[in-house]
Motif scaffolding. Structure first.
Motif, PDB file in Angstrom:
ATOM      1  N   GLY A   4      37.532  40.460  34.992  1.00  0.00           N
ATOM      2  CA  GLY A   4      38.275  40.867  33.808  1.00  0.00           C
ATOM      3  C   GLY A   4      39.696  41.287  34.149  1.00  0.00           C
ATOM      4  O   GLY A   4      39.985  41.694  35.272  1.00  0.00           O
ATOM      5  N   LYS A   5      40.589  41.210  33.158  1.00  0.00           N
ATOM      6  CA  LYS A   5      41.986  41.590  33.369  1.00  0.00           C
ATOM      7  C   LYS A   5      42.128  43.056  33.743  1.00  0.00           C
ATOM      8  O   LYS A   5      43.072  43.442  34.419  1.00  0.00           O
ATOM      9  N   SER A   6      41.196  43.870  33.308  1.00  0.00           N
ATOM     10  CA  SER A   6      41.291  45.304  33.589  1.00  0.00           C
ATOM     11  C   SER A   6      40.505  45.724  34.838  1.00  0.00           C
ATOM     12  O   SER A   6      40.474  46.902  35.182  1.00  0.00           O
ATOM     13  N   ALA A   7      39.887  44.767  35.514  1.00  0.00           N
ATOM     14  CA  ALA A   7      39.126  45.091  36.730  1.00  0.00           C
ATOM     15  C   ALA A   7      40.066  45.689  37.769  1.00  0.00           C
ATOM     16  O   ALA A   7      41.078  45.092  38.123  1.00  0.00           O
ATOM     17  N   THR A   8      39.731  46.882  38.231  1.00  0.00           N
ATOM     18  CA  THR A   8      40.576  47.583  39.195  1.00  0.00           C
ATOM     19  C   THR A   8      39.823  47.732  40.503  1.00  0.00           C
ATOM     20  O   THR A   8      38.858  48.496  40.586  1.00  0.00           O
ATOM     21  N   PRO A   9      40.247  47.006  41.535  1.00  0.00           N
ATOM     22  CA  PRO A   9      39.549  47.119  42.816  1.00  0.00           C
ATOM     23  C   PRO A   9      39.836  48.455  43.492  1.00  0.00           C
ATOM     24  O   PRO A   9      40.919  49.022  43.351  1.00  0.00           O
ATOM     25  N   LYS A  10      38.831  48.935  44.208  1.00  0.00           N
ATOM     26  CA  LYS A  10      38.967  50.154  45.002  1.00  0.00           C
ATOM     27  C   LYS A  10      38.365  49.864  46.366  1.00  0.00           C
ATOM     28  O   LYS A  10      37.266  49.326  46.455  1.00  0.00           O
ATOM     29  N   PRO A  11      39.072  50.217  47.452  1.00  0.00           N
ATOM     30  CA  PRO A  11      38.500  49.967  48.784  1.00  0.00           C
ATOM     31  C   PRO A  11      37.247  50.798  49.001  1.00  0.00           C
ATOM     32  O   PRO A  11      37.230  51.988  48.702  1.00  0.00           O
ATOM     33  N   ARG A  12      36.213  50.147  49.510  1.00  0.00           N
ATOM     34  CA  ARG A  12      34.939  50.831  49.750  1.00  0.00           C
ATOM     35  C   ARG A  12      34.349  50.359  51.061  1.00  0.00           C
ATOM     36  O   ARG A  12      34.734  49.329  51.601  1.00  0.00           O
ATOM     37  N   ASN A  13      33.380  51.137  51.547  1.00  0.00           N
ATOM     38  CA  ASN A  13      32.688  50.842  52.803  1.00  0.00           C
ATOM     39  C   ASN A  13      33.697  50.662  53.925  1.00  0.00           C
ATOM     40  O   ASN A  13      34.564  51.496  54.106  1.00  0.00           O
ATOM     41  N   GLU A  14      33.624  49.564  54.666  1.00  0.00           N
ATOM     42  CA  GLU A  14      34.519  49.373  55.808  1.00  0.00           C
ATOM     43  C   GLU A  14      35.943  48.988  55.388  1.00  0.00           C
ATOM     44  O   GLU A  14      36.871  49.038  56.192  1.00  0.00           O
ATOM     45  N   ILE A  15      36.136  48.612  54.135  1.00  0.00           N
ATOM     46  CA  ILE A  15      37.461  48.201  53.646  1.00  0.00           C
ATOM     47  C   ILE A  15      38.294  49.435  53.334  1.00  0.00           C
ATOM     48  O   ILE A  15      37.870  50.322  52.598  1.00  0.00           O
ATOM     49  N   LYS A  16      39.486  49.481  53.912  1.00  0.00           N
ATOM     50  CA  LYS A  16      40.386  50.623  53.723  1.00  0.00           C
ATOM     51  C   LYS A  16      41.598  50.267  52.868  1.00  0.00           C
ATOM     52  O   LYS A  16      42.263  51.149  52.334  1.00  0.00           O
ATOM     53  N   TYR A  17      41.925  48.951  52.788  1.00  0.00           N
ATOM     54  CA  TYR A  17      43.120  48.517  52.066  1.00  0.00           C
ATOM     55  C   TYR A  17      42.808  47.296  51.208  1.00  0.00           C
ATOM     56  O   TYR A  17      42.027  46.445  51.610  1.00  0.00           O
ATOM     57  N   LEU A  18      43.452  47.228  50.052  1.00  0.00           N
ATOM     58  CA  LEU A  18      43.348  46.085  49.145  1.00  0.00           C
ATOM     59  C   LEU A  18      44.743  45.731  48.672  1.00  0.00           C
ATOM     60  O   LEU A  18      45.598  46.609  48.543  1.00  0.00           O
ATOM     61  N   LYS A  19      44.967  44.453  48.395  1.00  0.00           N
ATOM     62  CA  LYS A  19      46.221  44.074  47.751  1.00  0.00           C
ATOM     63  C   LYS A  19      46.047  42.738  47.047  1.00  0.00           C
ATOM     64  O   LYS A  19      45.231  41.904  47.440  1.00  0.00           O
ATOM     65  N   TRP A  20      46.804  42.568  45.984  1.00  0.00           N
ATOM     66  CA  TRP A  20      46.877  41.300  45.279  1.00  0.00           C
ATOM     67  C   TRP A  20      48.097  40.573  45.811  1.00  0.00           C
ATOM     68  O   TRP A  20      49.174  41.151  45.917  1.00  0.00           O
TER      69      TRP A  20
END
Length: 122
Positions: A94-110
Motif C-alpha cells: 500500500g501507498k501508506s506502508a511504512t517500513p521499519k527495520p526489524r530483527n537483524e536489519i538496522k537500516y532501510l531506504k527507498w
C-alpha cells in the motif's frame, strides 16, 4: 515444500547452492533496500525454514525484516548468483506502508530503480 537446486560445474561438480526467497518491493518507482550495517544493501529476503515454501518464506522475511505486510506476492523470476539461487517475488504494498527495520536489519531506504547498482548478489 522446500525447493533445492543442485549446480554442477567442471571444477566443482554437484555444489548445493543456498536457496533464498528475495522480495522486490516497489512504491512510487522506488525499490526498498535493507541493510544490517548501512554499507551493504540488499533486497529483503532470506532462506526458507524447514517445510516452508518459497512464497511463505518471502512473506515471512518481508514482515520480519521490514514490518511490511504485502497485499500480494507474485513469483517474478529466478536469479542464479555465484553461491545463491534467488527466487524473486514482486510485492504489492500500500501507498501508506511504512517500513521499519526489524530483527537483524538496522537500516532501510527507498532508492530509485536506476540507483540500485549498489546491490550485490550473494
Amino acid at each position: 515444500m522446500k525447493q533445492r537446486a543442485v549446480v554442477a560445474t567442471a571444477d566443482m561438480p554437484f555444489i548445493k547452492p543456498k536457496i533464498r526467497a528475495t522480495v522486490i518491493c516497489v512504491r512510487e518507482e522506488q525499490v526498498l533496500l535493507v541493510s544490517k550495517d548501512g554499507v551493504r544493501w540488499a533486497l529483503p529476503g532470506g532462506r526458507p525454514d524447514d517445510q516452508e515454501s518459497l512464497v511463505e518464506a518471502a512473506w515471512r522475511e518481508l514482515r520480519e525484516e521490514t514490518a511490511i505486510e504485502a497485499k500480494s506476492l507474485t513469483n517474478a523470476f529466478q536469479f542464479i548468483g555465484a553461491t545463491t539461487v534467488h527466487h524473486v517475488f514482486a510485492a504489492a504494498v500500500g501507498k501508506s506502508a511504512t517500513p521499519k527495520p526489524r530483527n537483524e536489519i538496522k537500516y532501510l531506504k527507498w532508492r530509485s530503480e536506476e540507483h540500485t547498482s549498489e546491490l550485490q548478489s550473494h
